[in-house]
Design a protein around this motif. Structure first.
Motif, short mmCIF file in Angstrom:
data_model
loop_
_atom_site.label_atom_id
_atom_site.label_comp_id
_atom_site.label_asym_id
_atom_site.label_seq_id
_atom_site.Cartn_x
_atom_site.Cartn_y
_atom_site.Cartn_z
N THR A 149 -45.05 20.44 77.66
CA THR A 149 -44.98 19.37 78.65
C THR A 149 -45.45 18.10 77.95
OG1 THR A 149 -45.48 20.90 80.44
CG2 THR A 149 -45.90 18.57 80.87
N VAL A 150 -44.74 16.99 78.18
CA VAL A 150 -45.10 15.74 77.51
C VAL A 150 -45.60 14.74 78.55
CG1 VAL A 150 -44.31 13.85 76.04
CG2 VAL A 150 -43.37 16.16 75.72
N VAL A 151 -46.84 14.30 78.37
CA VAL A 151 -47.49 13.37 79.30
C VAL A 151 -47.81 12.08 78.54
CG1 VAL A 151 -49.46 13.02 80.83
CG2 VAL A 151 -48.49 15.32 80.55
N GLY A 152 -47.46 10.96 79.13
CA GLY A 152 -47.74 9.67 78.51
C GLY A 152 -48.77 8.89 79.28
N PHE A 153 -49.66 8.24 78.55
CA PHE A 153 -50.65 7.33 79.13
C PHE A 153 -50.47 5.97 78.48
CE2 PHE A 153 -52.58 11.43 79.92
CZ PHE A 153 -53.09 11.29 81.21
N PHE A 154 -50.06 4.99 79.29
CA PHE A 154 -49.84 3.62 78.82
C PHE A 154 -51.04 2.77 79.18
CE2 PHE A 154 -48.22 -0.73 79.54
CZ PHE A 154 -47.68 -0.97 78.30
N PHE A 155 -51.72 2.25 78.17
CA PHE A 155 -52.91 1.43 78.38
C PHE A 155 -52.47 0.00 78.62
CE2 PHE A 155 -54.50 5.28 76.88
CZ PHE A 155 -55.85 5.34 77.20
N GLU A 156 -52.66 -0.46 79.84
CA GLU A 156 -52.26 -1.83 80.21
C GLU A 156 -52.94 -2.80 79.25
OE1 GLU A 156 -50.03 -2.80 82.24
OE2 GLU A 156 -49.71 -1.09 83.56
N PRO A 157 -52.16 -3.66 78.62
CA PRO A 157 -52.76 -4.56 77.63
C PRO A 157 -53.67 -5.61 78.26
CG PRO A 157 -50.39 -4.96 77.82
CD PRO A 157 -50.71 -3.80 78.70
N ASP A 158 -54.86 -5.72 77.71
CA ASP A 158 -55.81 -6.78 78.06
C ASP A 158 -56.29 -7.33 76.72
OD1 ASP A 158 -57.99 -8.40 78.71
OD2 ASP A 158 -58.69 -7.04 80.30
N TYR A 159 -55.56 -8.30 76.23
CA TYR A 159 -55.79 -8.83 74.88
C TYR A 159 -57.24 -9.28 74.69
CZ TYR A 159 -55.31 -11.74 70.74
OH TYR A 159 -55.48 -12.30 69.51
N GLU A 160 -57.77 -10.05 75.62
CA GLU A 160 -59.13 -10.59 75.47
C GLU A 160 -60.17 -9.47 75.43
OE1 GLU A 160 -59.75 -13.66 74.64
OE2 GLU A 160 -57.61 -14.13 74.82
N ALA A 161 -60.02 -8.48 76.29
CA ALA A 161 -60.96 -7.35 76.30
C ALA A 161 -60.86 -6.55 74.99
CB ALA A 161 -60.72 -6.46 77.50
N GLY A 167 -38.06 10.90 77.93
CA GLY A 167 -38.30 12.34 77.90
C GLY A 167 -39.66 12.77 78.41
N PHE A 168 -40.46 11.84 78.88
CA PHE A 168 -41.78 12.20 79.42
C PHE A 168 -41.63 13.04 80.70
CE2 PHE A 168 -42.82 8.32 77.04
CZ PHE A 168 -43.94 8.74 76.34
N ASP A 169 -42.53 14.01 80.87
CA ASP A 169 -42.59 14.78 82.11
C ASP A 169 -43.49 14.10 83.13
OD1 ASP A 169 -40.99 17.18 81.36
OD2 ASP A 169 -42.56 17.36 79.83
N GLU A 170 -44.49 13.39 82.63
CA GLU A 170 -45.40 12.61 83.48
C GLU A 170 -45.71 11.30 82.75
OE1 GLU A 170 -49.12 14.48 84.59
OE2 GLU A 170 -48.16 16.46 84.61
N LEU A 171 -45.89 10.24 83.52
CA LEU A 171 -46.30 8.96 82.96
C LEU A 171 -47.38 8.35 83.83
CD1 LEU A 171 -43.01 7.18 81.80
CD2 LEU A 171 -45.02 7.69 80.40
N HIS A 172 -48.38 7.79 83.16
CA HIS A 172 -49.50 7.17 83.85
C HIS A 172 -49.84 5.84 83.18
CE1 HIS A 172 -50.28 11.07 85.75
NE2 HIS A 172 -50.02 11.57 84.55
N THR A 173 -50.41 4.94 83.95
CA THR A 173 -50.98 3.73 83.38
C THR A 173 -52.49 3.89 83.38
OG1 THR A 173 -51.03 2.61 85.52
CG2 THR A 173 -49.11 2.21 84.12
#
Length: 145
Positions: free
Chosen positions: A79-91, A125-131
């Motif tokens: 199973t392929v799960v993706g976690f996308f880290f919302e960009p916060d350039y300053e942080a 092709g992700f089975d799950e995606l999260h931010t």
């Protein structure tokens, strides 16, 4: 069996997220540690053949950066799960400033990844995606459904 793909600019909290959420259950695939694609490919193959859950802890900004992990994992019925880290350039710049030695990333490197960062989609092709939003050491995770 699970393959987790982390995506985001440097110093966005990906490695901390791995340590907080997956260190006890998934092994880590990370170019900062392995240094070469050859070593990464050897370890990826070992994880897949051993049916070992793992986390890909790299920036993975583009679909073409992620596809090799997704296709390989699917071939082995992970199973392929993706976690996308919302960009916060300053942080990220603030967190990066606290790093020393090889962990420190030049600002131009962070800018370069930010410019090419593409939000993932299920069509990859992700089975799950999260931010993931990282704020003051706390992670907020939301499904991309």
């Amino acid at each position: 069996m699970e393959c987790i793909v982390l995506m985001g600019i440097q110093a966005s909290g990906k490695s901390s997220f791995y340590k907080e959420c997956y260190i006890d259950t998934h092994l880590r695939l990370n170019m900062d540690m392995l240094k070469t694609r050859y070593r990464e490919n050897l370890l990826l193959t070992a994880f897949l053949e051993a049916k070992q859950p793992f986390v890909v802890d790299n920036t993975n900004p583009l679909p073409e950066d992620r596809i090799k992990y997704i296709e390989a994992a699917k071939k082995y019925h992970f199973t392929v799960v993706g976690f996308f880290f919302e960009p916060d350039y300053e942080a990220s710049i603030r967190r990066n400033a606290q790093r020393t030695g090889k962990a420190f990333v030049r600002e131009i490197g962070i800018q370069s990844v930010l410019k090419k960062l593409v939000r993932p989609s299920y069509s990859e092709g992700f089975d799950e995606l999260h931010t993931v939003v990282s704020m003051n050491g706390t992670f907020t995770v939301k499904s991309m459904d």
